[in-house]
Design a protein around this motif. Structure first.
Motif, PDB file in Angstrom:
ATOM      1  N   MET A  46      48.908  64.080  58.014  1.00  0.00           N
ATOM      2  CA  MET A  46      49.787  64.930  57.211  1.00  0.00           C
ATOM      3  C   MET A  46      50.288  64.154  55.986  1.00  0.00           C
ATOM      4  SD  MET A  46      53.133  67.117  58.331  1.00  0.00           S
ATOM      5  CE  MET A  46      52.207  68.505  58.975  1.00  0.00           C
ATOM      6  N   GLU A  47      50.298  64.815  54.852  1.00  0.00           N
ATOM      7  CA  GLU A  47      50.713  64.207  53.598  1.00  0.00           C
ATOM      8  C   GLU A  47      52.224  63.980  53.593  1.00  0.00           C
ATOM      9  OE1 GLU A  47      49.269  67.166  53.894  1.00  0.00           O
ATOM     10  OE2 GLU A  47      47.321  67.075  52.926  1.00  0.00           O
ATOM     11  N   PRO A  48      52.688  62.909  52.923  1.00  0.00           N
ATOM     12  CA  PRO A  48      54.126  62.634  52.872  1.00  0.00           C
ATOM     13  C   PRO A  48      54.950  63.783  52.304  1.00  0.00           C
ATOM     14  CG  PRO A  48      52.901  60.718  52.153  1.00  0.00           C
ATOM     15  CD  PRO A  48      51.897  61.827  52.331  1.00  0.00           C
ATOM     16  N   TRP A  49      54.459  64.472  51.288  1.00  0.00           N
ATOM     17  CA  TRP A  49      55.238  65.576  50.727  1.00  0.00           C
ATOM     18  C   TRP A  49      55.461  66.669  51.770  1.00  0.00           C
ATOM     19  CZ3 TRP A  49      53.336  70.474  50.810  1.00  0.00           C
ATOM     20  CH2 TRP A  49      51.954  70.628  50.932  1.00  0.00           C
ATOM     21  N   ASN A  50      54.474  66.887  52.635  1.00  0.00           N
ATOM     22  CA  ASN A  50      54.599  67.922  53.649  1.00  0.00           C
ATOM     23  C   ASN A  50      55.540  67.466  54.771  1.00  0.00           C
ATOM     24  OD1 ASN A  50      54.076  70.476  54.576  1.00  0.00           O
ATOM     25  ND2 ASN A  50      52.054  70.008  55.376  1.00  0.00           N
ATOM     26  N   MET A  51      55.466  66.192  55.147  1.00  0.00           N
ATOM     27  CA  MET A  51      56.405  65.662  56.143  1.00  0.00           C
ATOM     28  C   MET A  51      57.833  65.733  55.618  1.00  0.00           C
ATOM     29  SD  MET A  51      54.454  62.412  57.896  1.00  0.00           S
ATOM     30  CE  MET A  51      54.265  61.506  56.376  1.00  0.00           C
ATOM     31  N   SER A  52      58.022  65.425  54.342  1.00  0.00           N
ATOM     32  CA  SER A  52      59.359  65.505  53.733  1.00  0.00           C
ATOM     33  C   SER A  52      59.873  66.939  53.743  1.00  0.00           C
ATOM     34  CB  SER A  52      59.330  64.988  52.289  1.00  0.00           C
ATOM     35  OG  SER A  52      59.017  63.633  52.253  1.00  0.00           O
ATOM     36  N   ARG A  53      58.999  67.859  53.405  1.00  0.00           N
ATOM     37  CA  ARG A  53      59.376  69.276  53.392  1.00  0.00           C
ATOM     38  C   ARG A  53      59.829  69.726  54.780  1.00  0.00           C
ATOM     39  NH1 ARG A  53      56.958  73.934  54.669  1.00  0.00           N
ATOM     40  NH2 ARG A  53      55.055  72.884  55.305  1.00  0.00           N
ATOM     41  N   ILE A  54      59.066  69.349  55.797  1.00  0.00           N
ATOM     42  CA  ILE A  54      59.404  69.732  57.174  1.00  0.00           C
ATOM     43  C   ILE A  54      60.687  69.034  57.620  1.00  0.00           C
ATOM     44  CG2 ILE A  54      58.639  69.560  59.586  1.00  0.00           C
ATOM     45  CD1 ILE A  54      55.749  70.038  58.446  1.00  0.00           C
ATOM     46  N   ALA A  55      60.829  67.743  57.311  1.00  0.00           N
ATOM     47  CA  ALA A  55      62.040  67.006  57.689  1.00  0.00           C
ATOM     48  C   ALA A  55      63.279  67.642  57.058  1.00  0.00           C
ATOM     49  CB  ALA A  55      61.919  65.541  57.284  1.00  0.00           C
ATOM     50  N   LEU A  56      63.191  68.004  55.789  1.00  0.00           N
ATOM     51  CA  LEU A  56      64.330  68.645  55.125  1.00  0.00           C
ATOM     52  C   LEU A  56      64.642  70.009  55.733  1.00  0.00           C
ATOM     53  CD1 LEU A  56      63.641  67.579  51.462  1.00  0.00           C
ATOM     54  CD2 LEU A  56      65.735  67.111  52.755  1.00  0.00           C
ATOM     55  N   MET A  57      63.614  70.759  56.091  1.00  0.00           N
ATOM     56  CA  MET A  57      63.827  72.051  56.738  1.00  0.00           C
ATOM     57  C   MET A  57      64.547  71.857  58.078  1.00  0.00           C
ATOM     58  SD  MET A  57      61.120  74.655  58.409  1.00  0.00           S
ATOM     59  CE  MET A  57      61.120  73.573  59.818  1.00  0.00           C
ATOM     60  N   VAL A  58      64.066  70.897  58.879  1.00  0.00           N
ATOM     61  CA  VAL A  58      64.683  70.621  60.187  1.00  0.00           C
ATOM     62  C   VAL A  58      66.131  70.175  59.993  1.00  0.00           C
ATOM     63  CG1 VAL A  58      64.604  69.071  62.194  1.00  0.00           C
ATOM     64  CG2 VAL A  58      62.491  70.124  61.346  1.00  0.00           C
ATOM     65  N   TRP A  59      66.370  69.312  59.021  1.00  0.00           N
ATOM     66  CA  TRP A  59      67.716  68.811  58.747  1.00  0.00           C
ATOM     67  C   TRP A  59      68.664  69.948  58.356  1.00  0.00           C
ATOM     68  CZ3 TRP A  59      70.274  68.109  53.842  1.00  0.00           C
ATOM     69  CH2 TRP A  59      71.460  67.353  53.916  1.00  0.00           C
ATOM     70  N   HIS A  60      68.204  70.822  57.454  1.00  0.00           N
ATOM     71  CA  HIS A  60      69.034  71.971  57.044  1.00  0.00           C
ATOM     72  C   HIS A  60      69.330  72.876  58.238  1.00  0.00           C
ATOM     73  CE1 HIS A  60      69.459  71.505  52.738  1.00  0.00           C
ATOM     74  NE2 HIS A  60      68.175  71.198  52.638  1.00  0.00           N
ATOM     75  N   GLU A 100      67.956  62.085  51.655  1.00  0.00           N
ATOM     76  CA  GLU A 100      66.892  61.326  51.015  1.00  0.00           C
ATOM     77  C   GLU A 100      65.881  60.919  52.082  1.00  0.00           C
ATOM     78  OE1 GLU A 100      66.628  57.637  47.911  1.00  0.00           O
ATOM     79  OE2 GLU A 100      68.188  57.563  49.436  1.00  0.00           O
ATOM     80  N   VAL A 101      64.595  61.025  51.746  1.00  0.00           N
ATOM     81  CA  VAL A 101      63.531  60.615  52.656  1.00  0.00           C
ATOM     82  C   VAL A 101      62.869  59.377  52.079  1.00  0.00           C
ATOM     83  CG1 VAL A 101      61.394  61.291  53.812  1.00  0.00           C
ATOM     84  CG2 VAL A 101      63.132  63.025  53.331  1.00  0.00           C
ATOM     85  N   LYS A 102      62.748  58.344  52.915  1.00  0.00           N
ATOM     86  CA  LYS A 102      62.081  57.103  52.504  1.00  0.00           C
ATOM     87  C   LYS A 102      60.955  56.811  53.489  1.00  0.00           C
ATOM     88  CE  LYS A 102      66.025  54.944  50.299  1.00  0.00           C
ATOM     89  NZ  LYS A 102      66.946  53.814  50.291  1.00  0.00           N
ATOM     90  N   TYR A 103      59.862  56.292  52.959  1.00  0.00           N
ATOM     91  CA  TYR A 103      58.693  55.985  53.784  1.00  0.00           C
ATOM     92  C   TYR A 103      58.354  54.504  53.724  1.00  0.00           C
ATOM     93  CZ  TYR A 103      57.872  60.954  54.118  1.00  0.00           C
ATOM     94  OH  TYR A 103      58.013  62.292  54.376  1.00  0.00           O
ATOM     95  N   ASN A 104      57.727  54.019  54.800  1.00  0.00           N
ATOM     96  CA  ASN A 104      57.137  52.687  54.849  1.00  0.00           C
ATOM     97  C   ASN A 104      55.834  52.823  55.630  1.00  0.00           C
ATOM     98  OD1 ASN A 104      56.365  50.069  55.050  1.00  0.00           O
ATOM     99  ND2 ASN A 104      58.090  49.426  56.333  1.00  0.00           N
ATOM    100  N   PHE A 105      54.722  52.836  54.913  1.00  0.00           N
ATOM    101  CA  PHE A 105      53.417  53.007  55.551  1.00  0.00           C
ATOM    102  C   PHE A 105      52.739  51.673  55.864  1.00  0.00           C
ATOM    103  CE2 PHE A 105      54.001  57.119  53.413  1.00  0.00           C
ATOM    104  CZ  PHE A 105      53.821  57.948  54.513  1.00  0.00           C
ATOM    105  N   HIS A 106      53.406  50.561  55.596  1.00  0.00           N
ATOM    106  CA  HIS A 106      52.880  49.239  55.946  1.00  0.00           C
ATOM    107  C   HIS A 106      53.292  48.948  57.376  1.00  0.00           C
ATOM    108  CE1 HIS A 106      51.754  48.717  51.807  1.00  0.00           C
ATOM    109  NE2 HIS A 106      52.969  49.073  51.447  1.00  0.00           N
TER     110      HIS A 106
END
Length: 113
Positions: A46-60, A100-106
């Motif tokens: 899943m792309e980060p933009w889509n994960m962010s969208r879902i995370a924000l929806m869940v948070w709201h 705010e959503v932050k990622y670390n893919f390392h």
């Protein structure tokens, strides 16, 4: 607190079903790791933009339905290594209506669950 734990469990179950119980099912799982943190498991591709969208929806929805201003830990799910933590959603301290959503893919050892 017991009533709230039941509400959280129902909230997580209903959100998980929303993604999984449909013709174009998405392997999303929502659960609570503690009263202040939601665990969001997403497909590995899943792309980060889509994960962010879902995370924000869940948070709201958690804020609206449960009155919870929680954080969300975002994981990629894999069959072999299991879960890998890739990001976090945190409410902004100066404005609790924003997050705010932050990622670390390392991947490091502390990201494997």
């Amino acid at each position: 607190e017991k009533d709230m734990a039941k509400k959280r469990a129902l909230f997580a179950s209903l959100l998980t079903s929303r993604f999984r119980d449909r013709p174009d099912a998405i392997a999303i799982r929502v659960s609570w790791t503690n009263p202040n943190t939601i665990k969001l498991c997403c497909p590995a591709r899943m792309e980060p933009w889509n994960m962010s969208r879902i995370a924000l929806m869940v948070w709201h929805e958690a804020r609206n339905d449960l009155g919870e201003n929680c954080s969300i830990t975002i994981f990629h799910t894999y069959i072999s290594p299991g879960l890998i933590k890739v990001g976090e959603l945190q409410p902004m301290p100066q404005n609790p209506n924003r997050a705010e959503v932050k990622y670390n893919f390392h991947v490091t050892a502390n990201q494997l669950w």
